[in-house]
Design a protein around this motif. Structure first.
Motif, short mmCIF file in Angstrom:
data_model
loop_
_atom_site.label_atom_id
_atom_site.label_comp_id
_atom_site.label_asym_id
_atom_site.label_seq_id
_atom_site.Cartn_x
_atom_site.Cartn_y
_atom_site.Cartn_z
N ASP A 178 2.18 13.01 -0.04
CA ASP A 178 3.49 12.88 0.66
C ASP A 178 3.47 13.68 1.95
N ALA A 179 2.42 13.50 2.74
CA ALA A 179 2.22 14.38 3.90
C ALA A 179 1.72 13.62 5.13
N PHE A 180 2.16 12.37 5.30
CA PHE A 180 1.75 11.61 6.47
C PHE A 180 2.75 11.83 7.59
N ALA A 181 2.23 12.16 8.78
CA ALA A 181 3.11 12.54 9.89
C ALA A 181 3.48 11.38 10.81
N GLY A 182 2.91 10.21 10.63
CA GLY A 182 3.20 9.09 11.52
C GLY A 182 4.34 8.22 11.04
N SER A 183 4.72 7.25 11.88
CA SER A 183 5.81 6.33 11.52
C SER A 183 5.53 4.88 11.92
N ARG A 184 4.57 4.68 12.84
CA ARG A 184 4.29 3.32 13.31
C ARG A 184 2.78 3.18 13.50
N VAL A 185 2.14 2.29 12.74
CA VAL A 185 0.68 2.24 12.70
C VAL A 185 0.15 0.89 13.16
N VAL A 186 -1.06 0.93 13.68
CA VAL A 186 -1.87 -0.26 13.93
C VAL A 186 -3.09 -0.15 13.03
N ILE A 187 -3.42 -1.22 12.34
CA ILE A 187 -4.52 -1.22 11.38
C ILE A 187 -5.66 -2.07 11.91
N LEU A 188 -6.88 -1.52 11.89
CA LEU A 188 -8.06 -2.26 12.33
C LEU A 188 -8.73 -2.89 11.12
N GLY A 189 -8.89 -4.22 11.17
CA GLY A 189 -9.47 -4.95 10.06
C GLY A 189 -8.45 -5.84 9.38
N SER A 190 -8.96 -6.83 8.64
CA SER A 190 -8.05 -7.71 7.89
C SER A 190 -8.63 -8.05 6.52
N GLY A 191 -9.59 -7.24 6.06
CA GLY A 191 -10.13 -7.42 4.73
C GLY A 191 -9.17 -6.88 3.68
N ASP A 192 -9.61 -6.88 2.44
CA ASP A 192 -8.74 -6.40 1.35
C ASP A 192 -8.30 -4.96 1.57
N LEU A 193 -9.20 -4.12 2.10
CA LEU A 193 -8.83 -2.72 2.34
C LEU A 193 -7.72 -2.64 3.36
N ALA A 194 -7.81 -3.41 4.43
CA ALA A 194 -6.78 -3.40 5.46
C ALA A 194 -5.45 -3.94 4.94
N LEU A 195 -5.52 -5.03 4.17
CA LEU A 195 -4.28 -5.61 3.63
C LEU A 195 -3.62 -4.65 2.65
N ASP A 196 -4.42 -3.98 1.82
CA ASP A 196 -3.86 -2.98 0.91
C ASP A 196 -3.23 -1.83 1.68
N THR A 197 -3.88 -1.41 2.76
CA THR A 197 -3.34 -0.33 3.59
C THR A 197 -2.00 -0.72 4.18
N ALA A 198 -1.89 -1.95 4.63
CA ALA A 198 -0.62 -2.42 5.20
C ALA A 198 0.48 -2.43 4.14
N ARG A 199 0.14 -2.88 2.93
CA ARG A 199 1.15 -2.92 1.87
C ARG A 199 1.61 -1.51 1.50
N ILE A 200 0.68 -0.56 1.46
CA ILE A 200 1.04 0.84 1.16
C ILE A 200 1.99 1.37 2.22
N ALA A 201 1.67 1.10 3.48
CA ALA A 201 2.52 1.58 4.57
C ALA A 201 3.92 0.99 4.48
N LEU A 202 4.00 -0.32 4.31
CA LEU A 202 5.30 -0.99 4.28
C LEU A 202 6.13 -0.52 3.08
#
Length: 515
Positions: A178-202
């Protein structure tokens, strides 16, 4: 029968036994490690579970073990609070406590030794551990390495500023700390890792401005995240200010550039199996592009006598439930229960994907882009096989290049490391290891799977010497470092250890250690 002749110069019998002995040791408190520890405890075994999280702020600032990228909040400065948060966010840790597992959080495993070819003097196999205050060795009957994966970093223009980080570090900061300092991200990649990262962020209320993909189509097999995915796009550079990233510039297939506002760039192109401990203990390492590059051939299961591996460290990029099932199955095998372990599946060439991304980033960034941030080695310095700018360069050095080295044979990552210092920094090459390997392959016209790779060495974590020596150094003690220049008069041969000769030597040194 003649008595065995003892060589007084030999070191056998002079290496200390492990400080402690355990029945089962599990390294890594991710899904696989937690499941393995619980399975062993429920089978009545004495279990110790080791996990390096929460990571001290100093290590996190050096991007060890993950690429945190300067986007952690001040919560990292409060280890007690971070420890509570970690346990709250991972219910299985509490289950391990209740099952009688000895859980050691904030403890890193930095070495693993065992008797093997050319080394037969150890009392037994042992693990090197440290908790930030002291270090010790632990023997074991069974060891499970559920060490997970680490972030894969590829350089681009502007990557050496706060706000550029790895997907696994982002997940850790968001879901465990619970220690992320950002609020708006750009993700490089569109594989499963990238899609999972996007879902975690959202799911945590973090805006995903876009996912950038160099290929013409989305690469992941899962459901697309509710965020724009820009295929056939290239990242030109990241721009920022005093606090780090503020925007990225991307270009579409026609070369038209666009600006996307963000405070964080997350590289989610791939993850790298964390095989360090297995490798330094002598496990064979092979390159398997479908499993993420350098991996242990056996995959999940026994990789060395009494040493087992499970989870993402095997090259498995699977769901949490699948990783937990594998961890439990591996522990069952370690306890002698019959288990059929399915072969690792995969059809996606992860190394080719990394290489395609790297070529796109090389095409849009200058040769002065730093490849190794720790040692300030640029891409031009790496290919030119030059030392970093802070070291002098002789005419002989300036005359050499990768081409001159290739006259003697294929590129050698270890040789290039020694000549350029790329990978010798505090992060131990975690930010540059994969891209250095691929850059050397590209320059030598080798396919990604033939890319040369460097080796891991003990310690596999940057441990302070004061911790390794279990020595609380005072100012007065540090003033005596000049005694190291008298090594010739202080050295005690192995043959004298434990004899009267050692006692006499120590007596002559007492009170006269300074030059």
């Amino acid at each position: 029968m003649t008595d065995r002749i003892h060589d007084p110069h030999a070191i056998d019998g002079k290496i200390a036994a492990p400080d402690v002995l355990h029945d089962v040791v599990v390294v890594g408190a991710g899904p696989a490690g937690l499941a393995a520890a619980l399975a062993a405890a429920r089978a009545g075994r004495q279990v110790v579970l080791i996990d390096e999280h929460p990571v001290p702020p100093g290590l996190a600032g050096s991007d060890v073990p993950l690429w945190f990228g300067g986007r952690a909040t001040a919560a990292l400065q409060s280890p007690e609070r971070l420890l509570e948060t970690l346990v709250e966010n991972e219910p299985l840790i509490a289950e391990c406590f209740e099952a009688g597992v000895d859980v050691r959080l904030g403890t890193m495993a930095w070495g693993l030794w065992r008797n093997r070819e050319a080394c037969g003097v150890l009392p037994r196999a042992m693990l090197g551990l440290a908790d930030g205050q002291t270090s010790w060795t632990a023997g074991f009957a069974q060891l499970v390495l559920a060490t997970g994966a680490r972030d894969c970093a590829l350089a681009f223009a502007g990557w050496d500023q706060p706000g550029v980080m790895g997907a696994l570090a982002f997940e850790t900061l968001v879901t465990r700390y619970d220690a992320f300092a950002g609020s708006r991200v750009v993700i490089l990649g569109s594989g499963d890792l990238a899609l999972d990262t996007a879902r975690i962020a959202l799911a945590r209320g973090i805006t995903v401005a876009a996912l950038i993909e160099v290929r013409d189509a989305v690469q992941g097999t899962g459901a697309a995240a509710a965020a724009p995915i820009l295929t056939a796009h290239r990242l030109i550079r990241a721009e920022g200010g005093i606090d780090g990233v503020e925007r990225v510039i991307v270009a579409d297939a026609d070369g038209t550039e666009h600006t996307i506002a963000c405070d964080t760039v997350i590289m989610a192109i791939d993850a790298v199996p964390a095989i360090e401990l297995a490798e330094v203990a002598g496990a064979a390492v092979v390159t398997e592009p479908l499993r993420g590059g350098a991996v242990i051939p056996a995959g999940a299961g026994e990789v060395l006598p009494c040493v087992w591996m499970a989870g993402a460290a095997t090259g498995l990029l699977a769901s949490r439930d699948d990783a937990a099932a594998q961890g439990a199955a591996v522990m069952a095998m370690a306890l002698g229960q019959p288990v059929t372990m399915p072969a690792p599946a995969g059809t996606f060439d992860r190394m080719a994907y990394r290489a395609e991304w790297l070529r796109a980033l090389v095409a849009t960034s200058p040769d002065t882009t730093m490849v190794c941030q720790c040692e300030e080695v640029s891409r031009a310095d790496l290919i030119g096989v030059q030392p970093p700018q802070y070291l002098p360069r002789s005419d002989t050095m300036r005359a050499r290049s990768l081409d001159t080295l290739l006259d003697d044979g294929p590129p050698d990552a270890e040789q290039v490391k020694r000549l350029t210092r790329a990978g010798m920094g505090l992060c131990q090459g975690r930010r540059c290891r994969e891209q250095v390997s691929l850059l050397l392959a590209m320059s030598a016209n080798l396919p990604p799977r033939s890319a040369p790779r460097g080796n891991w060495r003990v310690p596999v974590r940057p441990v302070p010497l004061g911790v390794l020596a279990d020595w609380n150094e005072t100012a007065a003690m540090s003033a005596g470092w000049d005694v190291w220049f008298g090594i010739g008069t202080q050295w005690i041969p192995y043959k004298d250890i434990g004899t009267e000769a050692e006692t006499r030597k120590l007596a002559t040194l007492a009170g006269s250690m300074h030059i």
